[in-house]
Motif scaffolding. Sequence first.
Motif, PDB file in Angstrom:
ATOM      1  N   ALA A 114      39.658  30.066  56.568  1.00  0.00           N
ATOM      2  CA  ALA A 114      39.303  29.333  57.785  1.00  0.00           C
ATOM      3  C   ALA A 114      38.134  30.007  58.475  1.00  0.00           C
ATOM      4  N   VAL A 115      37.134  29.236  58.830  1.00  0.00           N
ATOM      5  CA  VAL A 115      36.003  29.789  59.566  1.00  0.00           C
ATOM      6  C   VAL A 115      36.500  30.231  60.945  1.00  0.00           C
ATOM      7  N   THR A 116      35.923  31.317  61.461  1.00  0.00           N
ATOM      8  CA  THR A 116      36.285  31.760  62.814  1.00  0.00           C
ATOM      9  C   THR A 116      35.142  31.445  63.775  1.00  0.00           C
ATOM     10  N   PRO A 117      35.449  31.371  65.075  1.00  0.00           N
ATOM     11  CA  PRO A 117      34.364  31.175  66.047  1.00  0.00           C
ATOM     12  C   PRO A 117      33.280  32.248  65.897  1.00  0.00           C
ATOM     13  N   GLU A 118      33.683  33.462  65.562  1.00  0.00           N
ATOM     14  CA  GLU A 118      32.709  34.559  65.433  1.00  0.00           C
ATOM     15  C   GLU A 118      31.692  34.272  64.320  1.00  0.00           C
ATOM     16  N   MET A 119      32.176  33.738  63.229  1.00  0.00           N
ATOM     17  CA  MET A 119      31.258  33.428  62.109  1.00  0.00           C
ATOM     18  C   MET A 119      30.230  32.376  62.524  1.00  0.00           C
TER      19      MET A 119
END
Lengths: 380, 380
Positions: A114-119
């Motif tokens: 899952a992509v994170t907001p940080e990425m």
Amino acid sequence: MVKKNLLLAPGPTPVPHEILLEGAKETIHHRTPQFVKILEETLELTKYVFQTQYPVYVLTASGTGALETAMVNLVNPGEKAIIVSAGKFGERWVEIAKAYGIVPVEIKLPWGKAVTPEMIEKAMKENPDAKVVFTTYSETSTGTVIDLENIAKLTKGTDVILVTDAVSGLLAEPLKMDEWGVDVVVSGAQKGWMLPPGLAFIAINDKAYAKVEKCTNSRYYFDLRKYKKSSPDNPWTTAVNLIYMLNKAVKMLKEEGIENVWARHALYGEATRAAVKALGLTFFSERPGNVLTAVNSPEGIPASKITKLMRDKYGVTIAAGQEPMKDELFRISHLGYVTPFDIITGITALEFALSELGYKVEIGKGVLAAEEVLFKGLVK
Amino acid sequence: MVKKNLLLAPGPTPVPHEILLEGAKETIHHRTPQFVKILEETLELTKYVFQTQYPVYVLTASGTGALETAMVNLVNPGEKAIIVSAGKFGERWVEIAKAYGIVPVEIKLPWGKAVTPEMIEKAMKENPDAKVVFTTYSETSTGTVIDLENIAKLTKGTDVILVTDAVSGLLAEPLKMDEWGVDVVVSGAQKGWMLPPGLAFIAINDKAYAKVEKCTNSRYYFDLRKYKKSSPDNPWTTAVNLIYMLNKAVKMLKEEGIENVWARHALYGEATRAAVKALGLTFFSERPGNVLTAVNSPEGIPASKITKLMRDKYGVTIAAGQEPMKDELFRISHLGYVTPFDIITGITALEFALSELGYKVEIGKGVLAAEEVLFKGLVK
């Protein structure tokens, strides 16, 4: 054995009889005040599903048509687009971008991650010239749901547009388009909407629409300017009978209440995950959502054997993986018009099939785990 | 007054009950062998409708989507395309070309005029670098049918591709794709097919398909290479329930026999034209076909008043003109699932409405003329 078909696939999903019968009503002419009134009422009600005050456009197309609509109306050829790709449908965003000469800045993750907001924040910082971010709310190929609410905080109030493919995610996962600040949301009929395939949707706010008017991409059938201009009517001949069905579906969803729809999917997701764990199986996704549960196929058993047996012998259609992961995982959907008893049926058929294929199953263990969750959620 | 709805508009057309009920059958999963078998059988049967041995692809789209498919798969940006434009749908070819940076070489005629083979021959000679000719077999906005068979003789055996928009023309007018040498034929469900809107078709021969593989246009959802690759399955989620309906429709059409379908439309066209003449009215088109009869609205009576009265008071839906000719003409369709008695009903309602709006009608005169033609054609 008497068989009843049960669709526990992440689209098409089961369609209630009363909706199917709406589609069998007499076809009327699409340019009459009689029909435009139905269409207008229907489109107004779809806004509730998206939790938006902005226009929702309905396309005669599959979900992919709506993805293309978002891409070609928002990004010019030669421009960058940040695209999260962690499964089949993330890859589809990339393919569409490339087909139109758009430069994809990929946040590429292994399937199931899952992509994170940080990425996304990092990609935005590194590519200040990329003005649109394309995400997949629920990645149907892996069952992964992303933290869309927090991702939207990154683009809200900036000049960057956030687009999400909620083809399968809408209705199964909470999505408050306006409150969260998601600029464009795409969906498809054969998912949480309880409809057969044939319609796709795109909801777009004013911030995103401003880009549409300036976009130089080649487009015609999917040109949103034409949809806006003819609104509430459709620029092309609308799929009249599917609109009858949509009208009924949005009324049913509104009556149930969107929070209840979300809660129902959350409960089924929890029950299915409990069953999977009880059977000693593991999740394919690191962040499983409530659209579907993707399960690693037990060693030595190709997933397509499980789905074939469940479908052909027991009438229960779940899905194997999508290429190239076809036999690595199977996907039990709990999306759309599904009851608690459908979940129990699906897990029962899974236990039968797994056992028949040589996986050591303690019969009833998965069902019990699911039933306990459902009982707690529904009875006491 | 008890009202029954009667659709005598050039799409949507009436849908038989047995076809509507097919659409109300349980939705099954589109990627199962069970469904792909239905789709394969259906697509094979559609070839009969086109009179072709070449593949027919079915799109989840309106007819315009299929027009765009033909354009973007055959002509590169910057290249010329010869386009016949003599009505709303000829103009649509031009608009699509321009949207994709294709250079239209227009054979522009006033609405209601029919292009001749000589005009096309001239354009081909003057533009030897134009390798695709786009025509409209039956121009729905004017009721004009062109001499497609003789036009095809100009391109057959050359390196020029002939494309025809037969969205409404197919089934109502004879069209032998392979025998005549028409390279690409486009159609739409809500016309002669007796289906509700939602599906479009494109039949393409090998000569034309060779161009598709080399075409550089931006495209994704409508990329024919993807359709060919996934054939007989669809690259995107197929509109399952509409395919059930299509399956039934093509079986009904095959049982009737394509020559009988053509003959039925020819007879209704003749009967309607006889009625129009008997009422002292004149044709809008110089070459009226059997899809619809376009009639000049009597002086002082806007066509939209006639259509509104017929629809709202009598339940008979015909069509006014299309913008910008809205009030100049009305269009009585005899397309699709229409009986001889429907023609009589339509003419009766027309006589009532015209009389009510102040046009001097000898009641029964149009009906008699139509009935005489129908009697001669059907009884003796």
